[in-house]
Scaffold this motif. Sequence first.
Motif, short mmCIF file in Angstrom:
data_model
loop_
_atom_site.label_atom_id
_atom_site.label_comp_id
_atom_site.label_asym_id
_atom_site.label_seq_id
_atom_site.Cartn_x
_atom_site.Cartn_y
_atom_site.Cartn_z
N GLY A 151 0.83 -1.20 0.00
CA GLY A 151 0.00 0.00 0.00
C GLY A 151 0.87 1.25 0.00
O GLY A 151 1.67 1.44 -0.90
N ASP A 152 0.71 2.07 1.02
CA ASP A 152 1.51 3.30 1.14
C ASP A 152 2.87 3.05 1.77
O ASP A 152 3.59 3.99 2.09
CB ASP A 152 0.75 4.35 1.94
N GLY A 153 3.20 1.79 1.98
CA GLY A 153 4.51 1.45 2.53
C GLY A 153 4.50 1.40 4.05
O GLY A 153 3.48 1.61 4.70
N ILE A 154 5.67 1.11 4.58
CA ILE A 154 5.87 1.05 6.03
C ILE A 154 6.85 2.15 6.39
O ILE A 154 7.99 2.14 5.91
CB ILE A 154 6.43 -0.32 6.46
N VAL A 155 6.41 3.10 7.21
CA VAL A 155 7.25 4.23 7.59
C VAL A 155 7.94 3.92 8.91
O VAL A 155 7.27 3.55 9.88
CB VAL A 155 6.43 5.53 7.72
N LEU A 156 9.26 4.04 8.93
CA LEU A 156 9.98 3.85 10.18
C LEU A 156 9.62 4.96 11.15
O LEU A 156 9.30 6.07 10.74
CB LEU A 156 11.48 3.79 9.93
N SER A 157 9.67 4.65 12.43
CA SER A 157 9.09 5.51 13.44
C SER A 157 9.85 6.79 13.77
O SER A 157 9.27 7.73 14.26
CB SER A 157 8.86 4.72 14.72
N ALA A 158 11.15 6.83 13.52
CA ALA A 158 11.92 8.00 13.95
C ALA A 158 12.80 8.55 12.83
O ALA A 158 13.28 7.80 11.99
CB ALA A 158 12.81 7.62 15.13
N ALA A 159 12.99 9.84 12.86
CA ALA A 159 13.95 10.46 11.95
C ALA A 159 15.31 9.84 12.21
O ALA A 159 15.66 9.56 13.36
CB ALA A 159 14.00 11.96 12.17
N ASP A 160 16.06 9.61 11.18
CA ASP A 160 17.41 9.03 11.24
C ASP A 160 17.39 7.56 11.67
O ASP A 160 18.44 6.97 11.90
CB ASP A 160 18.34 9.82 12.16
N GLY A 161 16.21 6.95 11.77
CA GLY A 161 16.12 5.53 12.09
C GLY A 161 16.57 4.69 10.91
O GLY A 161 16.33 5.05 9.75
N THR A 162 17.22 3.59 11.17
CA THR A 162 17.72 2.73 10.10
C THR A 162 16.82 1.51 9.93
O THR A 162 16.15 1.08 10.86
CB THR A 162 19.16 2.26 10.40
N LEU A 163 16.84 0.96 8.72
CA LEU A 163 16.14 -0.28 8.43
C LEU A 163 17.12 -1.42 8.66
O LEU A 163 18.22 -1.42 8.12
CB LEU A 163 15.64 -0.30 6.98
N GLU A 164 16.69 -2.36 9.48
CA GLU A 164 17.53 -3.49 9.86
C GLU A 164 16.93 -4.78 9.32
O GLU A 164 15.71 -4.90 9.21
CB GLU A 164 17.61 -3.60 11.38
N LEU A 165 17.79 -5.75 9.01
CA LEU A 165 17.35 -7.09 8.66
C LEU A 165 17.86 -8.06 9.71
O LEU A 165 18.96 -7.92 10.22
CB LEU A 165 17.91 -7.54 7.30
N ASP A 166 17.04 -9.05 10.00
CA ASP A 166 17.44 -10.17 10.84
C ASP A 166 16.87 -11.41 10.17
O ASP A 166 16.07 -11.32 9.24
CB ASP A 166 16.90 -10.01 12.26
N VAL A 167 17.29 -12.57 10.61
CA VAL A 167 16.85 -13.84 10.06
C VAL A 167 16.48 -14.78 11.21
O VAL A 167 16.95 -14.60 12.33
CB VAL A 167 17.94 -14.48 9.17
#
Length: 117
Positions: free
Chosen positions: A84-100
């Motif tokens: 849809g409109d995507g997923i917005v990270l909650s904070a300015a300067d927040g990074t997108l992380e991956l885990d498995v």
Amino acid sequence: MPTDRKAAYRASTFKMIDANAITAGTEETVWTPQSGSKIRLLGWCLSASAATAIEFQDSAASGTVIAQTPLLAIAGVHNSPDLGDGIVLSAADGTLELDVTANATISGMVWGIEEPS
């Protein structure tokens, strides 16, 4: 006349993930926005070297999964569903992380936009 909701959000940032070995339970940063911006994740196409699910996390809420792939077969590929409109990270300067969920080497791409906060 209906408007195309997708027209508001067109990916302008593409982050390549080139065979990154990720240890289960250890988040890896895959996208750091420009200073003062938030990430809006619009999609992904990812594969894994092992049977695992790939978890997307927001650095502002460490350990909280904001999206996840199904359990992938070895060398399985997953394309994101319509976000849809995507997923917005909650904070300015927040990074997108991956885990498995199991140690794996991840390859592919994530995309979206960076928005001023």
